[in-house]
Design a protein around this motif. Structure first.
Motif, PDB file in Angstrom:
ATOM      1  N   ILE A 159       0.852  -1.191   0.000  1.00 53.73           N
ATOM      2  CA  ILE A 159       0.000   0.000   0.000  1.00 53.73           C
ATOM      3  C   ILE A 159       0.889   1.243   0.000  1.00 53.73           C
ATOM      4  N   GLY A 160       0.315   2.379  -0.361  1.00 54.09           N
ATOM      5  CA  GLY A 160       1.036   3.645  -0.371  1.00 54.09           C
ATOM      6  C   GLY A 160       0.931   4.352   0.975  1.00 54.09           C
ATOM      7  N   GLN A 161       1.607   5.484   1.082  1.00 51.13           N
ATOM      8  CA  GLN A 161       1.633   6.215   2.350  1.00 51.13           C
ATOM      9  C   GLN A 161       0.262   6.759   2.725  1.00 51.13           C
ATOM     10  N   GLN A 162      -0.501   7.240   1.752  1.00 47.46           N
ATOM     11  CA  GLN A 162      -1.845   7.738   2.060  1.00 47.46           C
ATOM     12  C   GLN A 162      -2.760   6.599   2.470  1.00 47.46           C
ATOM     13  N   GLU A 163      -2.566   5.446   1.862  1.00 47.44           N
ATOM     14  CA  GLU A 163      -3.373   4.277   2.209  1.00 47.44           C
ATOM     15  C   GLU A 163      -3.041   3.797   3.624  1.00 47.44           C
ATOM     16  N   VAL A 164      -1.785   3.964   4.045  1.00 48.17           N
ATOM     17  CA  VAL A 164      -1.400   3.606   5.420  1.00 48.17           C
ATOM     18  C   VAL A 164      -2.215   4.429   6.414  1.00 48.17           C
ATOM     19  N   LEU A 214       5.313   6.258  11.090  1.00 46.73           N
ATOM     20  CA  LEU A 214       4.282   5.313  11.512  1.00 46.73           C
ATOM     21  C   LEU A 214       3.892   5.502  12.970  1.00 46.73           C
ATOM     22  N   VAL A 215       4.866   5.734  13.831  1.00 44.15           N
ATOM     23  CA  VAL A 215       4.559   5.950  15.248  1.00 44.15           C
ATOM     24  C   VAL A 215       3.746   7.226  15.414  1.00 44.15           C
ATOM     25  N   ASP A 216       4.089   8.268  14.668  1.00 44.17           N
ATOM     26  CA  ASP A 216       3.311   9.509  14.725  1.00 44.17           C
ATOM     27  C   ASP A 216       1.883   9.301  14.237  1.00 44.17           C
ATOM     28  N   LEU A 217       1.709   8.531  13.171  1.00 44.73           N
ATOM     29  CA  LEU A 217       0.361   8.254  12.665  1.00 44.73           C
ATOM     30  C   LEU A 217      -0.458   7.449  13.678  1.00 44.73           C
ATOM     31  N   CYS A 218       0.180   6.474  14.326  1.00 50.95           N
ATOM     32  CA  CYS A 218      -0.533   5.698  15.343  1.00 50.95           C
ATOM     33  C   CYS A 218      -0.973   6.589  16.495  1.00 50.95           C
ATOM     34  N   THR A 219      -0.103   7.468  16.925  1.00 49.89           N
ATOM     35  CA  THR A 219      -0.443   8.387  18.011  1.00 49.89           C
ATOM     36  C   THR A 219      -1.554   9.341  17.583  1.00 49.89           C
ATOM     37  N   TYR A 220      -1.478   9.831  16.347  1.00 54.30           N
ATOM     38  CA  TYR A 220      -2.490  10.753  15.840  1.00 54.30           C
ATOM     39  C   TYR A 220      -3.861  10.088  15.772  1.00 54.30           C
ATOM     40  N   GLU A 221      -3.915   8.829  15.382  1.00 54.72           N
ATOM     41  CA  GLU A 221      -5.187   8.125  15.246  1.00 54.72           C
ATOM     42  C   GLU A 221      -5.679   7.539  16.566  1.00 54.72           C
ATOM     43  N   GLY A 222      -4.893   7.638  17.623  1.00 54.64           N
ATOM     44  CA  GLY A 222      -5.328   7.158  18.925  1.00 54.64           C
ATOM     45  C   GLY A 222      -5.015   5.706  19.196  1.00 54.64           C
ATOM     46  N   LYS A 243      -5.105   5.844   5.916  1.00 47.85           N
ATOM     47  CA  LYS A 243      -6.506   5.418   5.866  1.00 47.85           C
ATOM     48  C   LYS A 243      -6.711   4.098   6.612  1.00 47.85           C
ATOM     49  N   GLN A 244      -5.792   3.148   6.433  1.00 47.14           N
ATOM     50  CA  GLN A 244      -5.907   1.852   7.107  1.00 47.14           C
ATOM     51  C   GLN A 244      -5.780   2.009   8.626  1.00 47.14           C
ATOM     52  N   LEU A 245      -4.863   2.850   9.064  1.00 47.04           N
ATOM     53  CA  LEU A 245      -4.722   3.067  10.512  1.00 47.04           C
ATOM     54  C   LEU A 245      -5.969   3.733  11.095  1.00 47.04           C
ATOM     55  N   ARG A 246      -6.566   4.649  10.338  1.00 44.19           N
ATOM     56  CA  ARG A 246      -7.795   5.297  10.805  1.00 44.19           C
ATOM     57  C   ARG A 246      -8.925   4.274  10.937  1.00 44.19           C
ATOM     58  N   GLN A 247      -9.079   3.411   9.915  1.00 45.56           N
ATOM     59  CA  GLN A 247     -10.110   2.375   9.979  1.00 45.56           C
ATOM     60  C   GLN A 247      -9.823   1.383  11.105  1.00 45.56           C
ATOM     61  N   TRP A 248      -8.562   1.025  11.293  1.00 42.97           N
ATOM     62  CA  TRP A 248      -8.171   0.095  12.349  1.00 42.97           C
ATOM     63  C   TRP A 248      -8.511   0.682  13.717  1.00 42.97           C
ATOM     64  N   ALA A 249      -8.269   1.990  13.889  1.00 48.77           N
ATOM     65  CA  ALA A 249      -8.554   2.644  15.163  1.00 48.77           C
ATOM     66  C   ALA A 249     -10.059   2.768  15.398  1.00 48.77           C
ATOM     67  N   LEU A 286      -1.314  -3.784  16.940  1.00 41.95           N
ATOM     68  CA  LEU A 286      -0.659  -3.529  15.662  1.00 41.95           C
ATOM     69  C   LEU A 286       0.827  -3.803  15.833  1.00 41.95           C
ATOM     70  N   ARG A 287       1.367  -4.632  14.988  1.00 38.30           N
ATOM     71  CA  ARG A 287       2.800  -4.956  15.032  1.00 38.30           C
ATOM     72  C   ARG A 287       3.476  -4.261  13.857  1.00 38.30           C
ATOM     73  N   ILE A 288       4.413  -3.362  14.159  1.00 39.34           N
ATOM     74  CA  ILE A 288       5.158  -2.634  13.136  1.00 39.34           C
ATOM     75  C   ILE A 288       6.485  -3.356  12.933  1.00 39.34           C
ATOM     76  N   ARG A 289       6.691  -3.834  11.720  1.00 33.01           N
ATOM     77  CA  ARG A 289       7.933  -4.541  11.395  1.00 33.01           C
ATOM     78  C   ARG A 289       8.700  -3.691  10.400  1.00 33.01           C
ATOM     79  N   VAL A 290       9.888  -3.242  10.822  1.00 34.58           N
ATOM     80  CA  VAL A 290      10.707  -2.367   9.993  1.00 34.58           C
ATOM     81  C   VAL A 290      12.054  -3.048   9.773  1.00 34.58           C
ATOM     82  N   ASP A 291      12.493  -3.067   8.526  1.00 29.76           N
ATOM     83  CA  ASP A 291      13.791  -3.645   8.213  1.00 29.76           C
ATOM     84  C   ASP A 291      14.893  -2.864   8.923  1.00 29.76           C
TER      85      ASP A 291
END
Length: 138
Positions: A79-84, A116-124, A86-92, A100-105
């Motif tokens: 998925i793209g950054q904007q889709e991320v 990603l951490v900022d988006l998670c915090t923003y979406e609650g 949207k998905q986090l908003r729907q998940w919240a 939510l498990r964030i796996r980063v290389d």
């Protein structure tokens, strides 16, 4: 009254104190600029985790993966950054307590993880974890 204006005396500027001030300023600026080194020159190897949490089978877990190039994957779907966002908003909205498990290389730039951490915090979303490699895997 008679004034004796002798034009034979030359007015001079003493250069010694001026040169001293210039050298002191030069030394000050040289010392102050070399004290702070750019943080990008510091090689950092992230450590392996000392403690890891055991996943509960009853808990619903969603993986959000970022590869080396900065591509995002929701589960296994790219998925793209904007889709991320949207998905986090729907998940919240559906289940804010879901995990939510964030796996980063390891070689991924840190800006993607911070984003990603900022988006998670923003979406609650508060129940997220950054997945590291297992201690027994070499």
């Amino acid at each position: 009254m008679r004034l004796d204006l002798d034009d034979g005396d030359d007015i001079t500027v003493d250069m010694g104190p001026l040169i001293d001030c210039v050298f002191l300023l030069l030394i000050f600026f040289l010392v102050s600029t070399t004290m702070k080194k750019p943080e990008q020159e510091i090689p950092v190897e992230l450590p392996d985790p000392a403690i890891s949490a055991v996943a509960s089978p009853a808990q619903q877990v969603q993986n959000l993966v970022v590869d080396v190039e900065g591509n995002f994957y929701w589960g296994a779907t790219p998925i793209g950054q904007q889709e991320v966002h949207k998905q986090l908003r729907q998940w919240a909205e559906t289940d804010p307590g879901a995990h939510l498990r964030i796996r980063v290389d390891r070689n991924t730039p840190a800006r993607y993880l911070v984003q990603l951490v900022d988006l998670c915090t923003y979406e609650g979303l508060t129940n997220y974890a950054i997945h590291t490699r297992d201690g027994d895997v070499q």
